[in-house]
Design an enzyme around this catalytic site. Structure first.
Site, short mmCIF file in Angstrom:
data_model
loop_
_atom_site.label_atom_id
_atom_site.label_comp_id
_atom_site.label_asym_id
_atom_site.label_seq_id
_atom_site.Cartn_x
_atom_site.Cartn_y
_atom_site.Cartn_z
CG ASN A 191 3.83 7.28 1.76
OD1 ASN A 191 4.50 8.28 0.61
ND2 ASN A 191 3.86 6.07 1.89
CB THR A 192 2.42 9.41 7.98
OG1 THR A 192 1.64 8.46 7.36
CG2 THR A 192 1.95 10.28 8.99
CG HIS A 250 6.79 0.72 -1.42
ND1 HIS A 250 8.11 0.77 -2.18
CD2 HIS A 250 7.05 0.89 -0.22
CE1 HIS A 250 9.04 1.00 -1.19
NE2 HIS A 250 8.39 0.71 0.03
CD1 TRP A 308 -8.52 4.07 4.20
CD2 TRP A 308 -6.46 2.97 4.54
NE1 TRP A 308 -7.39 4.74 3.33
CE2 TRP A 308 -6.44 3.94 3.68
CE3 TRP A 308 -5.52 2.18 5.06
CZ2 TRP A 308 -5.11 4.31 3.05
CZ3 TRP A 308 -4.24 2.45 4.54
CH2 TRP A 308 -4.06 3.48 3.42
CB ALA A 309 -8.00 6.89 9.13
CB SER A 347 -0.80 0.91 5.10
OG SER A 347 0.56 1.05 4.58
CG ASP A 365 8.80 0.17 -5.44
OD1 ASP A 365 8.00 1.05 -4.91
OD2 ASP A 365 10.03 -0.26 -4.67
CG HIS A 373 4.32 4.58 11.40
ND1 HIS A 373 3.58 5.52 10.74
CD2 HIS A 373 4.81 3.69 10.26
CE1 HIS A 373 3.42 5.41 9.44
NE2 HIS A 373 4.20 4.28 9.24
CB ALA A 384 10.73 0.58 6.68
CB THR A 428 -0.85 0.04 1.37
OG1 THR A 428 -1.45 -1.38 1.31
CG2 THR A 428 -1.83 0.99 1.34
N1 UDP Z 1 -2.98 5.90 5.09
C1 UDP Z 1 -4.39 6.58 5.20
N2 UDP Z 1 -5.27 5.58 6.14
C2 UDP Z 1 -4.82 5.07 7.10
C3 UDP Z 1 -3.34 4.41 7.07
C4 UDP Z 1 -2.56 4.94 6.20
O1 UDP Z 1 -4.63 7.05 4.31
O2 UDP Z 1 -5.70 4.50 7.99
C5 UDP Z 1 -2.24 6.40 4.13
C6 UDP Z 1 -1.31 7.66 4.58
O3 UDP Z 1 -2.08 8.77 4.40
C7 UDP Z 1 -0.11 7.37 3.91
C8 UDP Z 1 0.15 5.94 3.76
O4 UDP Z 1 -1.16 5.27 3.80
O5 UDP Z 1 -0.18 7.98 2.58
C9 UDP Z 1 0.97 5.42 4.74
O6 UDP Z 1 2.65 5.43 4.36
P1 UDP Z 1 3.58 5.62 5.40
O7 UDP Z 1 4.90 5.86 4.54
O8 UDP Z 1 3.06 6.94 6.08
O9 UDP Z 1 3.41 4.40 6.33
P2 UDP Z 1 3.83 2.73 5.91
O10 UDP Z 1 2.20 2.39 5.58
O11 UDP Z 1 4.70 2.52 5.01
O12 UDP Z 1 3.93 2.27 7.43
#
Ligand code: UDP
Length: 491
Positions: free
Chosen positions: A372-373, A22, A350-351, A294, A125, A368, A391, A20
């Site tokens: 992306n966050t 990536h 999922w938010a 995610s 990727d 965390h 990671a 998700t």
């Molecule tokens: N995300 C979201 N809702 C959720 C969890 C994650 O929209 O409940 C999105 C968040 O906005 C971001 C991505 O999923 O774009 C998560 O990527 P991040 O690099 O922050 O963390 P990872 O999922 O790799 O641990």
């Protein structure tokens, strides 16, 4: 012939990895190319396509040239049930290597598609290092999407080159990274396992680094005002070419419909209205958003500490909890209590994170440190309490806390794999302290918030006409068009 080709759109293929976090930024980059009059085809599998098809369909209806080409995942050949083909929080351990195997079985088909679709270039990727050779065979450039910050990749380069972590007396002694623009310290326990001791992943990362050198350039979702120093450092240290195109989520998701539909968005609107109504009832900057991305989940012992820290804090909160996190139902009781007191709102699963972060009631977040966050929080001008888990997140924390000074560390001490709970349980006192500092009205916190707001404004400028990422995007497309012409003329 040259004129004919000049008029044709540049054709670019994107191949995102099947996880998700990536898929989200890479599809945003693909959409960014389509926004710039490039003809885009995203190659993926049906389950992965579900994560973004709504967004690309909307782009098509906006007149952009973008489509998805799905390839059937060979689930039965690798012993997986139909539809299990992406890495996410719910992927069972025994299925991880099977998904990897399925992906490698698809390599030939992907290569054939690169050829059949007559692309002028491919963007793939980092986890597909083989695509560097595939592009070379076709005589077209390969651009590699490198997830994460320049700082994280620079720190990894420093470790590999100088090995400062190797001679430490223990896993908890601090070492500094040689040759980085700032004095940054970490312990061996905070390093990914593959950097502490070589394993299969170390080998994969070496292949990725080799493929980076063979690529035309790498793409980063970041921007100059956030990471300019590390961008310059990384280019010099590695001798590679890179382009910063961020913040991509801000750039391509300008409509509420795009923001709402990202990733595993729910269909039912009523639930979404619930969170929005709740946030809209709260004063400006009063609510803390708590989310761990995610991929992560926690054992009950850790959930109890988070729940208590939130309930005892003097701030309202919105907490995103993965359904499978909770073993014994105590979270349901917790949710009832905080709902009754109107202090908290729990989102299960999922938010709609982009919409939440831009709501004026949000004052900061516990994160965390997924890249992306971090980018999304920076866009929103929000300070962070940082709680890295896996990671490259411990490196990202350094950028937020030590370099940009827009965050407070919760004090996480131990790196763990994404699919493992690890041993560390962060105590409610430490979580509470970080939250209090983050949301406090004291001068130190106010300064941090001012810096976060200033970076948020810089993020918006970066993607406007004349901004650094905007200029980069125009130059990159121009360069790729020139390369195509050179190829056609056989130069
Ligand atoms: N995300 C979201 N809702 C959720 C969890 C994650 O929209 O409940 C999105 C968040 O906005 C971001 C991505 O999923 O774009 C998560 O990527 P991040 O690099 O922050 O963390 P990872 O999922 O790799 O641990």
């Amino acid at each position: 012939m040259a004129t004919e080709y000049c008029d044709e759109k540049l054709k670019v293929i994107f191949l995102p990895f099947l996880s998700t976090s990536h898929i989200i930024p890479m599809v945003d980059i693909a959409r960014l190319f389509a926004m710039h009059d490039v003809d885009v085809t995203i190659i993926t599998t049906p389950a992965a396509a579900k994560l973004f098809q709504g967004s690309t369909n909307r782009d098509s209806s906006r007149g952009r040239s973008i489509r998805t080409h799905t390839v059937k995942f060979p689930a039965s050949q690798v012993g997986l049930p139909d539809g299990v083909e992406t890495f996410n929080v719910n992927t069972p351990l025994d299925m991880i290597s099977k998904i990897g195997k399925g992906l490698s079985l698809l390599q030939g088909e992907f290569e054939q598609l690169f050829e059949d679709l007559k692309a002028d270039c491919i963007v793939t990727d980092m986890f597909y290092p083989w695509t560097a050779d595939a592009a070379a065979k076709l005589g077209i450039p390969r651009l590699m999407f490198l997830g994460g910050s320049y700082l994280a990749h620079s720190a990894q380069h420093s470790l590999k080159k100088y090995g400062p972590h190797k001679d430490m007396q223990s896993d908890t002694h601090k070492f500094a990274f040689p040759d980085l623009p700032h004095h940054l310290e970490m312990t061996r326990l905070q390093l990914p396992d593959w950097l502490r001791e070589p394993n299969g992943y170390t080998y994969l990362m070496d292949m990725i680094r080799d493929s980076e050198k063979k690529s035309y350039c790498s793409l980063f979702d970041t921007f100059y005002d956030l990471e300019g120093t590390y961008q310059e450092h990384y280019k010099t240290a590695t001798g590679t070419r890179t382009w910063s195109l961020g913040p991509v989520s801000l750039w391509v998701n300008q409509d509420a419909s795009d923001k709402a539909a990202r990733g595993h968005a729910k269909e039912e609107e009523e639930e979404e209205e619930g969170w929005l109504k709740w946030l809209n009832s709260k004063p400006e900057k009063s609510v803390l958003y708590v989310s761990f991305g995610s991929m992560s989940k926690f054992p009950s012992s850790q959930l109890v500490e988070i729940a208590q820290a939130l309930e005892e804090s003097s701030h309202d909160f919105m907490w995103v909890v993965k359904k499978r996190d909770d073993g014994d139902g105590f979270l349901e009781e917790f949710e009832k209590r905080v709902k009754a007191s109107n202090k908290g709102y729990v989102i299960w699963g999922w938010a709609p994170q982009l919409l939440i972060l831009e709501n004026s009631a949000i004052g900061g977040l516990v994160t965390h440190c997924g890249w992306n966050t971090i980018m999304e929080s920076v866009n929103a001008g929000l300070p962070m309490a940082t709680w890295p888990l896996f990671a490259e997140q411990f490196f990202n924390e350094k950028l937020v806390v030590d370099v940009q000074k827009i965050g407070v560390a919760v004090g996480a001490k131990e790196w763990r794999p994404w699919n493992d709970f690890g041993k560390e349980v962060v105590k409610k006192e430490d979580i509470g302290k970080a939250i209090a500092l983050l949301m406090s009205s004291g001068e130190e916190s106010a300064e941090m918030r001012r810096r976060a707001v200033a970076l948020g404004s810089a993020a918006k400028r970066a993607i406007q006409v004349g901004g650094s990422s905007h200029n980069n995007m125009l130059e990159l497309v121009q360069e790729l068009k020139s390369l195509r012409l050179e190829r056609i003329h056989g130069n």
